[in-house]
Design an enzyme around this catalytic site. Structure first.
Site, short mmCIF file in Angstrom:
data_model
loop_
_atom_site.label_atom_id
_atom_site.label_comp_id
_atom_site.label_asym_id
_atom_site.label_seq_id
_atom_site.Cartn_x
_atom_site.Cartn_y
_atom_site.Cartn_z
CG ASP A 133 -1.39 2.51 5.34
OD1 ASP A 133 -1.03 1.26 5.50
OD2 ASP A 133 -1.03 3.53 5.94
CB VAL A 161 -2.19 -0.55 7.58
CG1 VAL A 161 -3.46 -1.11 7.76
CG2 VAL A 161 -1.91 0.19 8.99
CG ASP A 162 -2.47 -0.33 1.98
OD1 ASP A 162 -3.73 -0.72 2.30
OD2 ASP A 162 -2.32 0.85 1.72
CB VAL A 163 2.90 -3.80 3.59
CG1 VAL A 163 4.08 -5.04 3.84
CG2 VAL A 163 3.59 -2.90 2.64
N GLY A 166 -1.89 -7.29 2.89
CA GLY A 166 -1.49 -8.09 1.89
C GLY A 166 -0.88 -9.45 2.38
#
Length: 380
Positions: A133, A161-163, A166
């Site tokens: 991230d 960024v990860d969220v 997803g």
């Protein structure tokens, strides 16, 4: 729907968790002995369990498979052949070397929806780079606009960024499932952390692409709206937003400074942006004279957008959060009753729900392998 989950860390597990919330049977494939990397991320831990892992792995069953062994790969092929969706977050090329890439899996399950999540995508020169991230936030520009002017780059407090990645992955999978329902065709869904980061830049990206304006860090402020930021009150911080001229006049009147609305420097939003420093200083002088709770109360009652900056203990003690019912308690096999933040989306006919706690490593290996032997796909 069964989801074969070959993801780890945050972006992929977040996507598959969302599918689990909506009722999918998510089978999480993990390395024997260690499992998902974030099982070791801490402190904080609770009786040996990583609170980080608990945050993104509800509604899943865990299976230990050694994908470096032929037997492990054979069992993985059986799993994907019985799955409606396959999600993986290895570096590009890894699943091909394992014999579990989209083309191979499609031969086993022609209508499979196969989602690949990577750091930088599969086509460009950076496809082999690791994509955590914070690295993508740096590479993709988010860290250049986060923080205070003249200060060091700052990462967001959680892995946004990860969220975001997803969320995009789950959206793409659901769209592909809808297409399959209509046509019988599966397909390959791809999303990278970089592509999600670029999509999330919204107005900052448009400001550069359309007007050539390179946005910099504004602290809690906004590049295009003033006032729209946190101000220091007597005992804490309060965020005030006046996104149009009417709200600015209302703000000025409510804090006892009606003359600000008539000042030619501040009459329109464009004027206020041009004279940001002068206006922020004047508002700061006034707002520092009372407690944050006072300003939150009087401005809210007046119809001005406002919020006191709360710490997490205050957030989860907040009456609105309690009324939402979003904090749910699950029965964890090791920890007992564990509170978790549940699904954000509400569906009137098919509600999302937390039905399984985050699993222990390999907790469901025997159960899932028995289902594969019998050729069953457990419905939830």
């Amino acid at each position: 729907m069964r989801v074969a989950d070959f993801t780890r860390v945050v972006a992929g597990p977040y996507a598959t968790m969302l599918l689990g919330d909506l009722g999918a049977d998510v089978v999480k494939v993990e390395r024997p002995g260690t499992g998902d990397d974030c099982r070791g991320w801490g402190p904080p831990f609770k009786d040996g369990e990583s609170t980080y892992f608990l945050a993104v792995n509800r509604n899943k069953r865990s299976v230990e498979l050694d994908l470096k062994s032929e037997e492990g790969r054979r069992l993985a092929r059986e799993l994907v052949a019985s799955s409606d969706v396959v999600v993986e977050s290895f570096r590009p090329g890894t699943m091909r070397r394992l014999g579990l890439d989209y083309e191979t899996v499609r031969e086993l399950r022609p209508d499979v929806v196969y989602c690949s999540i990577s750091g930088f995508g599969t086509d460009g020169p950076y496809r082999e780079r690791a994509g955590y991230d914070v690295m993508v936030a740096a590479h993709g520009g988010l860290m250049s606009i986060t923080g205070t002017p003249g200060g060091e780059p700052v990462r967001t407090g959680v892995a946004l960024v990860d969220v975001t990645t997803g969320l995009f992955a789950a959206q793409g999978i659901l769209a592909a499932l809808l297409h399959r329902q209509r046509t019988g065709e599966g397909q390959h869904v791809e999303v990278s952390l970089l592509s999600a980061q670029l999509a999330a830049l919204i107005n900052a990206a448009s400001a550069y692409l359309v007007a050539g304006h390179v946005t910099g860090p504004q602290g809690s402020g906004h590049d295009s709206i003033v006032p729209y930021q946190a101000f220091r009150a007597r005992d804490g911080y309060v965020v005030v937003g006046a996104a149009n001229d009417r709200l600015f006049r209302l703000l000025a009147e409510t804090i006892g400074c009606p003359e600000l609305a008539g000042d030619p420097r501040f009459r329109t939003n464009a004027d206020r942006v041009a004279h940001r420093d002068e206006l922020v200083a004047l508002l700061q002088d006034r707002l520092s004279t009372e407690d944050a709770t006072y300003w939150e109360d009087v401005l809210w009652r007046a119809g001005v957008a406002v919020a006191r900056v709360r710490t997490l203990d205050e957030v989860f003690d907040d009456q609105e959060v309690a009324a939402s019912g979003q904090v749910v308690t699950v029965d964890h096999p090791r920890l007992g009753a564990v509170p978790l933040v549940g699904p954000a989306v509400r569906l009137s006919r098919t509600p999302a729900a937390v039905t399984l706690p985050p699993p222990l490593l390999g907790e469901h290996t025997t159960e899932v392998l028995a289902e594969l032997k019998l050729g069953t796909n457990r419905a939830r």
